[in-house]
Design an enzyme around this catalytic site. Structure first.
Site, PDB file in Angstrom:
ATOM      1  N   ASP A  11      40.611  37.829  43.481  1.00  0.00           N
ATOM      2  CA  ASP A  11      41.085  38.612  42.343  1.00  0.00           C
ATOM      3  C   ASP A  11      40.066  38.454  41.218  1.00  0.00           C
ATOM      4  O   ASP A  11      39.853  37.354  40.716  1.00  0.00           O
ATOM      5  CB  ASP A  11      42.466  38.120  41.902  1.00  0.00           C
ATOM      6  N   GLU A 106      40.745  43.552  43.811  1.00  0.00           N
ATOM      7  CA  GLU A 106      41.583  42.577  44.525  1.00  0.00           C
ATOM      8  C   GLU A 106      41.577  42.890  46.016  1.00  0.00           C
ATOM      9  O   GLU A 106      41.674  44.060  46.407  1.00  0.00           O
ATOM     10  CB  GLU A 106      43.004  42.649  43.969  1.00  0.00           C
TER      11      GLU A 106
END
Length: 453
Positions: A11, A106
């Protein structure tokens, strides 16, 4: 679940805001908020400096301005973000053929499938190397979670933020999850969280103690059984490399309701072109064109038309969207418009009737020119009013004399520009120009990391 922490979740840290800080030396270490700047805009991303004031994603922009009035508020530059995302996803695909992107910033990666990790030590080494490669290639930071399942890997990456790495060792999952809030589990939003709270269930350990039967009674068979399994750290979901999109669409929300029918038509045409750009970028075509209209009273209408075959022709999509608009009453005002294409395919079957109509129009225009008199009298006043350029905060410009810069703000016929690039250490100089200055033009974003020749 597997026996080794070989599922990785990446992320990127405050992605849009971090990209803007990296691109603009004057904003490094300062509060930055990226999103729609109009009265109906919302926050897309806030830098960690802005989050200290309570600003967060999906917050109304007006509320964000009240919480952090001195922050820099910028319009998103999606072209830059996509370019960075492509670089990051390229690094992930070097690790494994099984990469599951969740968004631009992500993704999950199955390290075992790439044969780059098989135990704790090798998985951690891959994570450390990946974070270093991302920093080297993009200039940005990302947080990495490593675990034996997707759920735990995502929880680990949240624990690692910002700019860290957390590995959850197999066998420690229950002890780690037990004291945490039920909201940490996938599928537990505000409504489910409140329902569990009223039943006296606040932590993951209390979900496990309640038992599956009680969870099913409270939440229903499917949701209750799924949540109970998650509380026990049971997650067998595989990393899926390709998610087949069912549709491609774009939409815009307007700061002020649009009433003029001509303006509504023009916006629909512009959205159709943007939709086709995305369609072509994905290497797809589609056969159903969808128009979305949200009116002044928040009522939302959708209209669709299925073509004879899949297409990625902008003219075909524009014409279909225009036909759909004719069936919608917009006299009261429009606050949102969207155009989408569904029924996707990997090939195109051009709409021959649309092509024939376009060809006939071209022939007709050619004939009109040929039949026109050789000398036409010019109108006495045939001056076209210049179109005023629109400069958006944070977007890139270039001046013929001062070079590249970015827009700090504009209004009243003027635009203020800070001249600096990602490769400088100190903030650049600020200058103000008329919006129609011929020496100032919009430009493409510069790479965050200087390319080495």
């Amino acid at each position: 679940m597997r026996a080794a922490p070989t599922i990785l979740h990446l992320d990127m840290d405050a992605f849009y805001a971090s990209a803007e800080q990296a691109a603009k030396p004057s904003l490094r270490g300062k509060a930055v908020v990226v999103g729609g700047l109009g009265p109906r805009g919302v926050v897309a991303t806030a830098s960690y400096e802005a989050r200290k004031f309570g600003v967060h994603s999906a917050m109304p922009m007006g509320q964000a301005r009240r919480l952090a009035p001195h922050a820099a508020y910028l319009v998103p530059r999606f072209r830059l973000y996509r370019e960075i995302s492509d670089q990051v996803m390229g690094l992930l695909r070097e690790l494994s053929p099984l990469v599951e992107p969740l968004s631009l910033d992500e993704a999950f990666v199955d390290l075992e499938a790439g044969e780059v990790a098989w135990d704790e030590a090798s998985a951690e080494a891959v994570g450390v190397r990946l974070r270093a490669d991302i920093r080297r290639v993009t200039g940005l930071t990302g947080s990495v979670g490593l675990a034996a399942s997707k759920m735990l890997a995502k929880i680990a990456s949240e624990e690692a933020k910002p700019n860290g790495l957390v590995l959850i060792r197999p066998g420690t999952e229950r002890a780690l999850l037990g004291p945490k809030s039920v909201r940490i589990l996938p599928g537990v939003g505000p409504a489910t969280g409140d329902h569990l709270r009223r039943a006296g269930i606040l932590t993951v350990a209390e979900i496990a103690e309640a038992g599956e039967d009680e969870l099913v009674r409270l939440l229903g068979k499917s949701h209750g059984a799924h949540l109970y399994a998650m509380a026990l750290a049971h997650d067998e979901r595989p990393v899926v490399a390709e998610r087949d999109s069912k549709s491609v669409s774009v939409e815009d929300t307007y700061d002020v309701d649009i009433h003029e029918r001509v303006r509504v038509r023009a916006e629909v045409q512009r959205l159709a072109d943007r939709c086709v750009e995305r369609l072509r970028a994905a290497g797809r075509s589609g056969r159903t064109v969808v128009l979305k209209v949200r009116r002044y009273d928040f009522s939302t209408l959708t209209r669709s038309e299925t073509l004879r075959g899949p297409t990625d022709d902008p003219g075909v999509v524009r014409e279909a969207a225009a036909r759909l608009l004719e069936s919608v009453d917009t006299t009261g005002g429009v606050r949102l418009l969207g155009v989408g294409v569904s029924g996707l395919a990997d090939f195109t079957q051009e709409d021959l009737f649309a092509q024939a109509a376009a060809a006939e129009e071209e022939v007709r225009e050619t004939q009109e020119v040929a039949e026109a008199p050789e000398e036409r009298p010019e109108p006495e006043e045939a001056v076209t009013a210049p179109v005023e350029r629109r400069y958006m905060a944070g977007h890139d410009v270039r001046h013929a004399e001062y070079g590249p810069g970015w827009v700090q703000g504009s209004g009243l016929g003027r635009v203020t520009v800070r001249f600096e690039t990602p490769y400088e250490v100190v903030p650049g100089r600020v200058r103000t120009f008329l919006v129609d200055d011929p020496l100032l033009t919009p430009s493409d974003p510069l790479p965050l990391v200087r390319e080495v020749s």
